[in-house]
Motif scaffolding. Structure first.
Motif, mmCIF file in Angstrom:
data_model
loop_
_atom_site.group_PDB
_atom_site.id
_atom_site.type_symbol
_atom_site.label_atom_id
_atom_site.label_comp_id
_atom_site.label_asym_id
_atom_site.label_seq_id
_atom_site.Cartn_x
_atom_site.Cartn_y
_atom_site.Cartn_z
ATOM 1 N N ASN A 272 4.322 6.660 -4.145
ATOM 2 C CA ASN A 272 3.999 7.604 -5.224
ATOM 3 C C ASN A 272 4.686 8.946 -5.009
ATOM 4 O OD1 ASN A 272 2.277 9.223 -3.484
ATOM 5 N ND2 ASN A 272 0.603 7.779 -3.857
ATOM 6 N N CYS A 273 5.256 9.144 -3.822
ATOM 7 C CA CYS A 273 6.127 10.287 -3.494
ATOM 8 C C CYS A 273 5.432 11.639 -3.613
ATOM 9 C CB CYS A 273 7.379 10.255 -4.383
ATOM 10 S SG CYS A 273 8.840 10.975 -3.616
ATOM 11 N N ASN B 223 0.863 -1.177 0.000
ATOM 12 C CA ASN B 223 0.000 0.000 0.000
ATOM 13 C C ASN B 223 0.906 1.235 0.000
ATOM 14 O OD1 ASN B 223 0.730 -0.231 2.868
ATOM 15 N ND2 ASN B 223 -0.733 1.460 3.120
ATOM 16 N N GLU B 224 0.344 2.427 0.070
ATOM 17 C CA GLU B 224 1.131 3.658 -0.014
ATOM 18 C C GLU B 224 1.693 4.052 1.355
ATOM 19 O OE1 GLU B 224 3.256 6.593 -0.541
ATOM 20 O OE2 GLU B 224 2.442 5.703 -2.356
ATOM 21 N N PRO B 225 3.023 4.016 1.544
ATOM 22 C CA PRO B 225 3.616 4.361 2.845
ATOM 23 C C PRO B 225 3.365 5.797 3.271
ATOM 24 C CG PRO B 225 5.195 3.188 1.454
ATOM 25 C CD PRO B 225 4.040 3.554 0.581
ATOM 26 N N PHE C 203 6.043 6.738 -10.614
ATOM 27 C CA PHE C 203 5.437 7.787 -11.433
ATOM 28 C C PHE C 203 4.206 7.247 -12.160
ATOM 29 C CE2 PHE C 203 9.618 9.598 -10.877
ATOM 30 C CZ PHE C 203 9.413 10.974 -10.928
ATOM 31 N N LYS C 204 3.213 8.104 -12.311
ATOM 32 C CA LYS C 204 2.046 7.769 -13.122
ATOM 33 C C LYS C 204 2.256 8.192 -14.573
ATOM 34 C CE LYS C 204 0.445 6.362 -9.324
ATOM 35 N NZ LYS C 204 0.495 4.904 -9.044
ATOM 36 N N ASN D 210 10.461 16.006 -5.535
ATOM 37 C CA ASN D 210 10.895 15.141 -4.435
ATOM 38 C C ASN D 210 11.941 14.133 -4.875
ATOM 39 O OD1 ASN D 210 9.196 16.466 -2.648
ATOM 40 N ND2 ASN D 210 7.512 15.009 -2.915
ATOM 41 N N LEU D 211 11.877 13.674 -6.112
ATOM 42 C CA LEU D 211 12.922 12.778 -6.614
ATOM 43 C C LEU D 211 14.278 13.458 -6.503
ATOM 44 C CD1 LEU D 211 12.915 10.470 -9.687
ATOM 45 C CD2 LEU D 211 14.769 12.089 -9.410
#
Length: 582
Positions: A144-145, A116-118, A166-167, A188-189
């Motif tokens: 997803n950052c 799941n998304e952290p 990334f989407k 953020n990357l």
């Protein structure tokens, strides 16, 4: 109060919740509703996360919760992210020091937050990472950052690696997922990369959206051409249309084209592709060999010592390859648990279990009981599959419905057995069951082998003894030694039969199935994971023995759907085992 974790910036009132459903406002601050609580903990290898250039082969503890701040079509983890309240009762509270102790007890070198998304468990991640560092363990996430800049900054001082999903590159793609812009993710990357965190990136390849993948690669290259990019060939689940799924050959072509932009580009969700391997960007020599290992995952088979090429190039790598790569049991690890629970849903759908409260309690029980191990065991044969139906029917008070389903499956399969069961060996064609590309063969224990044998074929996959999930990559020589009369293309990670034929001709694969044009696609969902396998059995019987079988598959489909979905026009047109997730 505005949530400081996510760039969406939910304004959460006192006692209320944000859009992800995982944060609330208490007094003067934002707090997690389910802090230090987990849906699952299990050891996996780094490549299952997937992370490829950070201590390859290392064993890590995968920890997962529920929830996500995005709403993406076809989410592979939708069963645990779309409605966190329905499974939150199954969460087990474990303080950070106990998580670290479990990792140590399991022989893990680190801890990874994924599935799941952290981001929706931000404070939990921070606490575990700090505790892990005290014990010499590393920590990372797959995310997803979409963090705020300040949240990303604090996290970058705590974690060791991140896979940023990334989407696409455009704001339009992010609006499809319910947020405004791609800019925070690229920002953020760079922040994580500049802070010294090991960064890898992944991006979905949807058919017709190749420009999104190219744009993502270009944005990443502006930060560093060393950052590995993982192309995730989109496999449509949930509410995603199947025409969004690109063929493996198209994703391979796209992957090849990106090598002028980034040094290391990989292709996932494409069983049998060589583009999971690492090749030297200078001379093209092989540095690391991998193979498909379930959704979004891979396993390393071989790694050049130190990531060094014979030409002198050294792969940008953190840590040495760990020999003796850890193999997860059954459906455990990575994204495989989501498929396992969807198989359970597929049976419940046929039992007409629609009561939301009953489903909530059932999920809680199944997760607490580690039911996935049971599901994997029961996928061994028809008889054990019937046992699972009966077990679920007892749990849900649908005993009569369960017996109706079992009786239907038994009666239909008996019709096939009565005609094919007494065929002499000379009349049973040799059948090879493949997935994604011709050289990726399903392993000997897969349920599909039982379908082939019941339909009057000899399963060549029974001869494959190597471990893999759900199969292994064969050499050209191994394929030709099998010399199949028929090749069946799996309905899960699939490719058009025409692509299979083109591959065989291009690679010079010599087999009776190729020369006679006997390569056939299985209908999605008709061979594994759903009681619809009975339709796949009849489909196989028609293919292998047209002289004795002539099932009207459209009539059979309508009959089955009317009996168990109460709608003769009901259909599932993508790779899901069920039409809708609860």
């Amino acid at each position: 109060m505005k949530c400081p974790v996510c760039e969406i910036g939910c304004d959460i009132p006192e006692g209320g919740v944000g859009r992800c459903g995982m944060y609330t406002c208490l007094g003067k601050g934002i707090a997690e509703i389910h802090g230090n609580s987990y849906m699952a903990m299990m050891p996996i290898s780094m490549e299952t996360i997937p992370i490829l250039h950070y201590i390859p082969g290392a064993k890590v503890l995968q920890v997962s919760s529920v929830g996500c701040n995005f709403s993406c079509r076809g989410c592979i983890s939708g069963i645990f992210t779309s409605n966190p309240r329905s499974v939150s009762g199954a969460l087990k509270r474990v303080p950070p020091e106990k998580v670290v102790s479990k990792a140590i007890d399991e022989g893990c070198e680190g801890i990874a937050f994924c599935l799941n998304e952290p981001l929706v468990s931000y404070y939990t991640v921070m606490g575990v990472a700090e505790e892990a560092a005290k014990e010499g363990l590393f920590t990372g996430i797959s995310s997803n950052c979409y963090f705020t800049k300040s949240a990303a900054h604090f996290l970058s001082n705590t974690i060791d690696f991140i896979n940023i999903g990334f989407k696409g590159a455009s704001d339009a793609r992010y609006r499809d997922c319910g947020v405004m812009s791609s800019e925070p993710v690229f920002r953020n990357l760079k922040l994580f990369h500049d802070a010294g965190v090991h960064v890898e990136a992944s991006v979905m390849h949807l058919k017709g959206m190749e420009n999104e993948v190219v744009g993502t690669a270009e944005g990443i290259s502006g930060i560093s051409s060393d950052i590995p990019l993982q192309i995730m060939r989109f496999v449509p689940f949930g509410d995603a249309a199947i025409d969004l799924e690109p063929p493996v050959s198209s994703s391979e072509l796209l992957c090849n084209g990106l090598k002028d932009i980034l040094d290391h580009v990989y292709l996932f969700n494409s069983p049998g592709t060589p583009m999971l391997n690492t090749y030297c960007p200078k001379c093209g020599s092989l540095i690391a060999e991998r193979e498909f290992y379930g959704p979004m995952g891979s396993k390393t088979k071989w790694f050049s010592p130190g990531g060094r090429c014979t030409c002198g190039y050294v792969l940008p790598l953190k840590g040495e390859f760990r020999e003796g790569v850890f193999h997860e049991e059954g459906m455990m690890g990575g994204y495989r648990p989501t498929r396992g629970f969807e198989m359970v849903l597929a049976i419940l759908e046929c039992l007409d279990v629609r009561d939301g409260i009953k489903l909530d309690w059932l999920w809680k029980d199944l997760i607490k009981e580690n039911y996935l191990a049971y599901v994997h065991e029961k996928l061994a044969s028809f008889e054990t599959y019937y046992e699972m139906i009966r077990d679920l029917s007892r749990r849900t008070g649908k005993i009569d419905e369960g017996e109706d389903l079992v009786c239907y499956l038994e009666a239909k399969s008996r019709k096939v057995t009565e005609k094919a069961g007494n065929l002499p060996v000379s009349k049973r064609p040799n059948v090879y069951y493949s997935m994604g590309t011709p050289l990726f063969g399903l392993i000997s224990t897969r349920f599909e082998n039982s379908l082939v044998e019941c339909a009057g074929g000899r399963s060549l996959n029974r001869r494959i003894t190597r471990k893999g999930k759900p199969g292994v990559t064969l050499s050209k020589e191994e394929f030709e030694c099998l010399n199949p009369d028929y090749v069946i293309v799996s309905g899960l990670f699939s490719s058009p039969a025409s692509d299979y034929m083109d591959f065989c001709i291009r690679e010079g694969l010599d087999a009776g199935a190729v020369s006679n044009g006997r390569i056939f696609n299985m209908v999605p969902g008709w061979d594994f994971g759903s009681p619809r396998w009975i339709l796949g059995l009849m489909h196989l019987a028609n293919i292998l023995h047209p002289d004795i079988f002539s099932f009207d598959l459209e009539r059979e489909r309508k009959e089955y759907y009317m009996m168990f979905y109460r709608d003769s026009d009901y259909d599932i047109t993508n790779r899901s085992f069920v039409k809708y997730l609860p």
